[in-house]
Design an enzyme around this catalytic site. Structure first.
Site, short mmCIF file in Angstrom:
data_model
loop_
_atom_site.label_atom_id
_atom_site.label_comp_id
_atom_site.label_asym_id
_atom_site.label_seq_id
_atom_site.Cartn_x
_atom_site.Cartn_y
_atom_site.Cartn_z
N LYS A 192 -0.40 12.74 -0.14
CA LYS A 192 1.05 12.57 -0.32
C LYS A 192 1.31 11.07 -0.45
CE LYS A 192 4.84 11.81 1.32
NZ LYS A 192 5.71 10.72 0.83
N GLY A 245 1.15 3.89 7.66
CA GLY A 245 2.58 3.60 7.53
C GLY A 245 3.13 3.01 8.82
N SER A 246 4.39 3.28 9.08
CA SER A 246 5.06 2.64 10.22
C SER A 246 4.69 3.33 11.54
CB SER A 246 6.57 2.72 10.01
OG SER A 246 6.96 4.07 9.95
N VAL A 249 6.91 6.60 12.22
CA VAL A 249 6.50 7.85 11.56
C VAL A 249 5.11 8.26 12.04
CG1 VAL A 249 6.11 9.00 9.35
CG2 VAL A 249 7.97 7.36 9.56
N GLY A 250 4.26 7.28 12.31
CA GLY A 250 2.91 7.58 12.82
C GLY A 250 2.97 8.42 14.09
N GLU A 267 -3.13 4.35 10.73
CA GLU A 267 -3.23 2.93 10.34
C GLU A 267 -1.79 2.44 10.24
OE1 GLU A 267 -6.30 1.79 10.17
OE2 GLU A 267 -7.18 3.77 10.21
N CYS A 301 0.34 -5.26 6.11
CA CYS A 301 0.39 -4.92 7.53
C CYS A 301 -0.31 -5.95 8.41
CB CYS A 301 -0.24 -3.55 7.74
SG CYS A 301 -1.83 -3.40 6.93
N GLU A 401 7.96 -6.43 13.35
CA GLU A 401 7.38 -6.51 12.00
C GLU A 401 8.53 -6.55 10.97
OE1 GLU A 401 5.41 -3.02 10.36
OE2 GLU A 401 3.84 -4.31 9.56
P1 NAD Z 1 6.71 4.77 6.44
O1 NAD Z 1 6.15 5.13 7.75
O2 NAD Z 1 8.17 4.75 6.28
O3 NAD Z 1 6.17 5.76 5.30
C1 NAD Z 1 4.79 5.97 5.10
C2 NAD Z 1 4.59 7.33 4.48
O4 NAD Z 1 5.05 8.30 5.41
C3 NAD Z 1 5.35 7.58 3.18
O5 NAD Z 1 4.55 8.33 2.30
C4 NAD Z 1 6.54 8.43 3.64
O6 NAD Z 1 7.03 9.29 2.64
C5 NAD Z 1 5.90 9.23 4.75
N1 NAD Z 1 6.84 9.75 5.75
C6 NAD Z 1 8.08 9.28 6.07
N2 NAD Z 1 8.64 10.07 7.02
C7 NAD Z 1 7.74 11.04 7.31
C8 NAD Z 1 7.72 12.13 8.24
N3 NAD Z 1 8.76 12.37 9.03
N4 NAD Z 1 6.61 12.91 8.28
C9 NAD Z 1 5.55 12.66 7.50
N5 NAD Z 1 5.52 11.66 6.59
C10 NAD Z 1 6.60 10.85 6.50
O7 NAD Z 1 6.06 3.36 6.09
P2 NAD Z 1 6.29 2.47 4.79
O8 NAD Z 1 7.64 1.83 4.90
O9 NAD Z 1 5.95 3.24 3.56
O10 NAD Z 1 5.11 1.38 4.96
C11 NAD Z 1 5.25 0.26 5.73
C12 NAD Z 1 4.50 0.38 7.04
O11 NAD Z 1 3.15 0.74 6.81
C13 NAD Z 1 4.46 -0.94 7.77
O12 NAD Z 1 4.67 -0.75 9.15
C14 NAD Z 1 3.01 -1.40 7.53
O13 NAD Z 1 2.56 -2.34 8.45
C15 NAD Z 1 2.28 -0.13 7.54
N6 NAD Z 1 0.96 -0.23 6.87
C16 NAD Z 1 -0.18 -0.23 7.65
C17 NAD Z 1 -1.44 -0.37 7.04
C18 NAD Z 1 -2.72 -0.41 7.86
O14 NAD Z 1 -3.80 -0.34 7.28
N7 NAD Z 1 -2.66 -0.53 9.18
C19 NAD Z 1 -1.53 -0.49 5.65
C20 NAD Z 1 -0.36 -0.50 4.92
C21 NAD Z 1 0.88 -0.35 5.53
#
Ligand code: NAD
Length: 498
Positions: A192, A245-246, A249-250, A267, A301, A401
């Site tokens: 996704k 991601g964030s 949401v993680g 991650e 990140c 962040e």
């Molecule tokens: P996000 O958490 O908003 O979204 C990430 C993904 O999750 C997207 O595909 C989104 O559609 C999906 N998502 C959103 N809500 C969801 C839910 N309720 N259930 C399941 N999936 C859902 O993050 P973002 O704004 O896309 O990315 C930025 C964040 O990602 C920052 O915090 C950044 O530091 C982190 N990041 C971490 C790494 C790493 O390797 N540690 C790499 C890249 C980005």
């Protein structure tokens, strides 16, 4: 800012964009979503619509997971020898390289990043895929265990269907980091991508098909986080889950996986620090750190967003930073002068500008004020200027962040003080230490609580060196290391009493 003559994207990219609405990829075929709903993906450099994309609902995600389960059972993918599977995966890596220019243009258009940076991301995908493909050929899948009075061994098998949810900052590169070990180990996958940047992953589906990878081994469901993302994270048919991601949401994804007892890799975000001692070359260090924090417009990140500078070089460091940041060329992705593109969306632009405001309300000094940027000919693009803040470690911009080109400078005197300041963070992704004294640099690097540490460099990724976070930055073993392959293999012990 000079108005440079820039070229448009290629006809191959134009043809791909005009294929919209872009369809889901399930079981080796492209299909609309069940409900026929779509969403738009924008060019952040121009603020205009790039393409429309089908918006998967829970029934589409269910179909993708069920199809991937069937492929795990019936396609022969998990049973293939690692050499045979490697032929498909190297063919995919070849095709990514052959289509590098098209993929890089698509990535630049969708994310806003300058073309050379997107090109690096595409090359990195192939390198990751080749690394895990070759590793999978050479590791042991049956390991004897020396115990008395028993013949015992551990056998490793692929799990089944692995779900992947990705963010928008490095869409293609992160797909490579995620799915390469899973596929090389013999699993099937459902991906996704982020709704802001789905296009390069959709183009990849064409290459997966062309490589002849059995139908259903790779599936892509595009859609919003709260619908398609949630449907994937809560699906009980998965055998493993990986989320990038964030932290907010993680946590939700981990909760769902916990309820289903499905192992999960997270991650997440970071608030990386650079600890800068007074025996370094100030100009060179400023140059590298300004490059790091403006890379991908600060949407990285692990980048260094807290700069801890020894008080004896503080004024010189701040002055150099001011002039280096003023020289950053902001522009559209295909302008050869561009060093920093836009942020990915209006939402992200509002977030960065909002943090600048909050930080100053809490008393931060604006060493470089930042703010909105204008790029000639692109009035609707989501451009911001780099900003540099300084002041108290308790300021919101020193703690949270921002995910933009905004470092926060802090002053320190003693080594222990620097370590304490870094370790105050609730994150734990990556930090760097800058010193000619390698004993000190190594000692401090090992004292910082994080998954990754770099010495006299920042943002270093090497295939074979594990990368991942602790605390709010993630859990589950990380990526890029040799152990990541084993994360995608379940172990089974077999014992015969003698
Ligand atoms: P996000 O958490 O908003 O979204 C990430 C993904 O999750 C997207 O595909 C989104 O559609 C999906 N998502 C959103 N809500 C969801 C839910 N309720 N259930 C399941 N999936 C859902 O993050 P973002 O704004 O896309 O990315 C930025 C964040 O990602 C920052 O915090 C950044 O530091 C982190 N990041 C971490 C790494 C790493 O390797 N540690 C790499 C890249 C980005």
């Amino acid at each position: 800012m000079p108005a440079t003559q820039i070229s448009k994207h290629s006809s191959a990219v134009e043809a791909f964009l005009n294929e919209g609405p872009q369809r889901l990829f399930i079981g080796g075929g492209w299909m609309p979503s069940g409900k026929g709903q779509t969403f738009q993906t924008l060019d952040p450099g121009a603020g205009s619509v790039l393409s429309t994309v089908f918006d998967a609902g829970s029934e589409d995600v269910d179909l993708a997971v069920q199809t991937a389960r069937q492929a795990f059972r019936n396609s022969g993918w998990p049973q293939m020898t690692h050499n045979a599977r490697g032929v498909y995966l190297h063919r995919l890596a070849d095709l990514v390289e052959k289509n590098k220019t098209t993929l890089a243009e698509i990535e630049s258009l969708d994310v806003g990043k300058p073309l050379p940076q997107a090109t690096w991301d595409i090359e990195n995908f192939s390198a990751t895929l080749r690394y895990y493909t070759d590793l999978a050929v050479h590791v042991q899948y049956k390991t004897p265990i020396a115990v008395s009075k028993h013949e015992a061994r551990v056998v490793r098998h692929p799990y089944g269907v692995c779900g992947f949810i990705f963010p928008w900052n490095f869409p293609f590169l992160l797909v490579g980091w995620g799915i390469s070990p899973a596929l090389a180990a013999g699993n099937t996958v459902v991906i996704k991508p982020a709704e802001d940047t789905p296009l390069s992953t959709l183009f990849l589906t064409k290459l997966v098909k062309e490589a002849g990878i059995p139908d259903g081994v790779v599936n892509v469901v595009t859609g919003l986080g709260t619908t398609a993302g949630e449907a994937l994270a809560t699906h009980p048919g998965l055998s493993r889950m990986s989320f990038t991601g964030s932290p907010e949401v993680g946590r939700l994804v981990a909760e769902s996986c916990g309820r289903n007892l499905i192992p999960v890799k997270l991650e997440l975000g970071g608030k990386g620090a650079a600890v800068i001692f007074n025996d370094i070359d100030v100009e060179k260090t400023v140059d590298v750190l300004c490059g790091a924090v403006t890379l991908n417009t600060g949407q990285v990140c692990c980048t260094a967003t807290r700069w801890l500078v020894h008080e004896s070089i503080y004024d010189q460091f701040v002055e150099q930073t001011r002039s280096r940041m003023a020289a950053v060329q902001i522009g559209y992705w295909n302008d050869p002068q561009t060093q920093m593109g836009p942020v990915v969306s209006q939402k992200q632009k509002d977030r960065v500008l909002g943090y600048l405001q909050k930080a100053q309300q809490q008393g931060a000094e604006a060493v470089v004020p930042g703010g909105e940027a204008e790029v000639p000919g692109k009035p609707a693009g989501f451009y911001v200027k780099p900003a540099v803040l300084a002041g108290s470690p308790d300021n919101v911009a020193a703690r949270e962040e921002i995910f933009g080109p905004v470092p926060y400078i802090l002053k320190f005197n003693a080594e222990e003080e620097a370590i304490e300041l870094v370790n105050r963070s609730t994150y734990g992704l990556a930090n760097s230490v800058w010193s000619q004294d390698l004993d000190r640099a190594n000692r401090v690097a090992e004292s910082l609580v994080a998954g990754n540490g770099w010495i006299n460099a920042h943002n270093v990724f090497v295939h074979g060196v594990p990368y991942g976070g602790v605390n709010l930055s993630g859990l589950g073993g990380g990526v890029l290391g040799p152990d990541t392959l084993f994360d995608y293999l379940r172990s089974q012990s077999i014992v015969r009493p003698l």
